[in-house]
Write an enzyme that holds these catalytic residues in place. Structure first.
Site, mmCIF file in Angstrom:
data_model
loop_
_atom_site.group_PDB
_atom_site.id
_atom_site.type_symbol
_atom_site.label_atom_id
_atom_site.label_comp_id
_atom_site.label_asym_id
_atom_site.label_seq_id
_atom_site.Cartn_x
_atom_site.Cartn_y
_atom_site.Cartn_z
ATOM 1 N N HIS A 100 -6.520 2.651 -8.532
ATOM 2 C CA HIS A 100 -5.357 3.541 -8.235
ATOM 3 C C HIS A 100 -4.124 3.109 -9.237
ATOM 4 O O HIS A 100 -4.067 2.066 -9.431
ATOM 5 C CB HIS A 100 -4.991 3.623 -6.737
ATOM 6 C CG HIS A 100 -5.000 2.218 -6.223
ATOM 7 N ND1 HIS A 100 -6.035 1.219 -5.971
ATOM 8 C CD2 HIS A 100 -3.898 1.542 -5.966
ATOM 9 C CE1 HIS A 100 -5.596 0.098 -5.619
ATOM 10 N NE2 HIS A 100 -4.242 0.364 -5.539
ATOM 11 N N HIS A 102 -0.048 3.447 -8.823
ATOM 12 C CA HIS A 102 1.007 3.661 -7.899
ATOM 13 C C HIS A 102 2.092 4.490 -8.903
ATOM 14 O O HIS A 102 2.663 4.146 -10.064
ATOM 15 C CB HIS A 102 1.570 2.135 -7.421
ATOM 16 C CG HIS A 102 0.984 1.402 -6.710
ATOM 17 N ND1 HIS A 102 0.930 1.303 -5.369
ATOM 18 C CD2 HIS A 102 -0.271 0.874 -7.145
ATOM 19 C CE1 HIS A 102 0.206 0.505 -4.897
ATOM 20 N NE2 HIS A 102 -0.732 0.202 -5.901
#
Ligand code: AMP
Ligand code: ZN
Length: 113
Positions: A100, A102
């Site tokens: 992922h 951010h």
């Protein structure tokens, strides 16, 4: 991955306010935001971290950056600035073992290194 929290969010088994979705990635707000804007951009494919990306698989990374740039514009932080971060491994504090990125912004941020 049945026990992966982000796979479960992608499948709709865990509720999240999905703010972007296409055939390769989703984005949703971080549940513990560290800045006024804190969004996670997550590939639909379960890839444990950035370390698993080779030349052939890195196209997902370009797509994640493109999605992040679009969301930054939509959130009004494109000009004020933002940080894109992906953590890999314990020293980086990776808590969720599903790649992922951010997207963090909306305030002035200090140096991280
Ligand atoms: P990392 O430390 O890079 O693995 O970041 C994982 C991030 O996922 C943290 O910032 C958490 O706050 C966030 N997070 C964990 N569970 C959820 C959830 N259910 N919905 C949204 N964000 C989450
Ligand atoms: Zn997963």
């Amino acid at each position: 991955m049945p026990d992966c929290i982000f796979c479960r969010i992608i499948k709709g088994e865990i509720k999240s306010d999905i703010i972007f979705r296409d055939d390769r990635a989703v984005a949703f707000p971080d549940v513990y935001p560290k800045a006024p804007v804190h969004i996670l951009i997550v590939p639909i494919e379960h890839i444990p971290s950035v370390a698993e990306l080779d030349e052939a698989k890195a196209a997902i990374c370009a797509h994640m950056v493109t999605v992040a740039n679009r969301l930054a514009r939509e959130q009004g932080i494109s000009e004020s600035g933002y940080r894109l971060v992906t953590n890999r491994g314990p020293d980086a504090g990776q808590a969720v073992l599903h790649l992922h990125m951010h997207l963090i912004g909306g305030k002035e941020m200090g140096d991280i290194a």
